[in-house]
Motif scaffolding. Structure first.
Motif, mmCIF file in Angstrom:
data_model
loop_
_atom_site.group_PDB
_atom_site.id
_atom_site.type_symbol
_atom_site.label_atom_id
_atom_site.label_comp_id
_atom_site.label_asym_id
_atom_site.label_seq_id
_atom_site.Cartn_x
_atom_site.Cartn_y
_atom_site.Cartn_z
ATOM 1 N N ILE A 76 0.507 -1.326 0.076
ATOM 2 C CA ILE A 76 0.122 0.261 -0.329
ATOM 3 C C ILE A 76 0.405 0.974 0.171
ATOM 4 C CG2 ILE A 76 -1.182 1.561 1.056
ATOM 5 C CD1 ILE A 76 -2.665 -1.577 2.271
ATOM 6 N N SER A 77 0.947 2.363 -0.923
ATOM 7 C CA SER A 77 1.185 3.609 -0.513
ATOM 8 C C SER A 77 2.822 3.317 -0.762
ATOM 9 C CB SER A 77 0.318 4.391 0.710
ATOM 10 O OG SER A 77 -0.315 4.492 0.751
ATOM 11 N N ARG A 78 3.267 3.167 -2.480
ATOM 12 C CA ARG A 78 4.744 2.753 -2.305
ATOM 13 C C ARG A 78 4.290 3.072 -3.857
ATOM 14 N NH1 ARG A 78 4.085 1.058 2.332
ATOM 15 N NH2 ARG A 78 5.459 0.231 3.489
ATOM 16 N N SER A 82 -1.320 0.133 -5.988
ATOM 17 C CA SER A 82 -2.644 -0.733 -4.981
ATOM 18 C C SER A 82 -3.782 -0.287 -5.152
ATOM 19 C CB SER A 82 -2.349 -1.095 -3.325
ATOM 20 O OG SER A 82 -1.457 0.675 -3.240
ATOM 21 N N SER A 83 -4.213 0.828 -5.180
ATOM 22 C CA SER A 83 -5.532 1.371 -5.017
ATOM 23 C C SER A 83 -6.452 1.131 -6.536
ATOM 24 C CB SER A 83 -5.893 3.459 -4.812
ATOM 25 O OG SER A 83 -4.888 3.693 -6.426
ATOM 26 N N ASN A 156 5.793 4.437 3.927
ATOM 27 C CA ASN A 156 4.919 4.626 2.634
ATOM 28 C C ASN A 156 4.829 6.414 1.582
ATOM 29 O OD1 ASN A 156 3.268 5.877 3.849
ATOM 30 N ND2 ASN A 156 1.571 4.094 4.044
ATOM 31 N N GLU A 158 2.009 9.070 0.009
ATOM 32 C CA GLU A 158 0.199 9.326 0.117
ATOM 33 C C GLU A 158 1.131 10.549 -1.153
ATOM 34 O OE1 GLU A 158 -1.667 7.531 1.152
ATOM 35 O OE2 GLU A 158 -0.989 7.523 3.120
ATOM 36 N N THR A 159 0.567 9.766 -2.589
ATOM 37 C CA THR A 159 0.228 10.942 -3.757
ATOM 38 C C THR A 159 -0.273 11.568 -3.781
ATOM 39 O OG1 THR A 159 -0.470 8.202 -4.599
ATOM 40 C CG2 THR A 159 -0.268 10.012 -5.904
ATOM 41 N N ASP A 160 -1.162 11.663 -2.957
ATOM 42 C CA ASP A 160 -2.366 12.842 -3.373
ATOM 43 C C ASP A 160 -1.163 14.140 -2.041
ATOM 44 O OD1 ASP A 160 -3.938 12.599 -4.064
ATOM 45 O OD2 ASP A 160 -5.651 13.051 -1.934
ATOM 46 N N CYS A 162 2.499 13.943 -1.695
ATOM 47 C CA CYS A 162 3.330 14.075 -2.884
ATOM 48 C C CYS A 162 3.005 15.485 -4.243
ATOM 49 C CB CYS A 162 3.866 12.687 -3.113
ATOM 50 S SG CYS A 162 4.670 11.926 -2.304
#
Length: 282
Positions: A76-78, A82-83, A156, A158-160, A162
């Motif tokens: 997750i969150s790598r 995963s989402s 991990n 988080e995309t948002d 980043c």
């Protein structure tokens, strides 16, 4: 017995450095989403509920209760999609349980709209290497001789979060460089001239900013190249770092791990190849 369906979805790596939000590959690392047409033990929430709600609305059918179970290896969150494995698993599973009211094109478009990142959504759906926008995509299988040497940190990203560090504007020269590299990367994959990827996995849009959250990022890249990799890049928004390699895969993995440890980055490595089949329902 309640009706049940299993959906296996591959991990993805997106951007491939220069191809910000438009290039991606499916990898042979998977999650399996199991959907059961039955009342859940507790009310579904978050992505599990939202994905189902969007499916029933798009399919224009009455909602029915369902249970969701996710198993597999995609962290997750790598930066490995995963989402999208969860969203696609739920969408494809519900579509099968409902008698497939949505065709493949409709299902893919719904996934892209929900995910917001076609470079993750498309390769997970189709497999292989994909070049895409939010409304159109092309994909091609990737030969198994090209390896994706992954350094997967314990931490991990988080995309948002980043995305918030990225600049709103980029100089014209930087934009031109990314356009050139994106075109060349695409051509190399479509013609299977993987050796020509050497030196192309660099960009001016996002990696220099995202690298600040990944200790020793560029040291890991240099170590991979020195050990024989074609080039290396941040997978998605991180924290996974990937080197593309045609030889010395184990040596590349060891070099990346040494560089990571030298910068205090706890991580593990996996040597993967492309998944050319995309998602599968059984």
């Amino acid at each position: 017995m309640a009706e049940q369906v299993h959906v296996q979805v591959p991990a993805t790596t997106s951007n491939l450095a220069a191809g910000f939000d438009c290039l991606g590959c499916a990898l042979n690392l998977h999650n399996t989403v199991t959907l059961t047409a039955a009342k859940p033990a507790r009310p579904l929430a978050g992505m599990f509920a939202d994905t189902g709600g969007d499916f029933f609305q798009a399919a224009e059918i009455d909602a029915f209760p369902y249970r969701v179970k996710v198993t597999g290896e995609v962290p997750i969150s790598r930066g490995l999609g995963s989402s999208v494995t969860v969203r696609l698993g739920i969408l494809a599973g519900l579509n099968r349980l409902a008698g497939e009211p949505l065709g493949p094109d409709q299902l893919l478009q719904l996934l892209v709209d929900m995910e917001g990142h076609p470079d993750n959504a498309v390769p997970a759906f189709t497999g292989g290497f994909a070049v895409c926008s939010s409304r159109q995509a092309f994909n091609v299988p990737v030969k198994p001789r090209l390896k994706y040497v992954c350094l997967i940190p314990a931490t991990n990203v988080e995309t948002d979060a980043c995305r918030q560090v990225l600049p709103r504007k980029v100089p014209l020269g930087d934009a031109v460089l990314n356009l050139q590299h994106t075109g060349l990367i695409t051509a190399a994959f479509f013609t299977e001239r993987y050796q020509d990827l050497a030196g192309l996995l660099r960009d001016s849009f996002h990696q220099r900013y995202r690298a600040e959250n990944i200790p020793g990022c560029f040291d890991v890249f240099e170590a991979a190249r020195a050990a024989g990799a074609l080039d290396a890049f941040i997978s998605g928004s991180g924290s996974t770092l990937i080197a593309l390699s045609l030889k010395n895969h184990d040596a590349v993995a060891k070099a990346m791990l040494r560089a990571a440890k030298g910068n205090g980055l706890k991580a593990r490595t996996r040597i993967l190849q492309a998944d050319n089949r995309g998602y599968r329902v059984r």
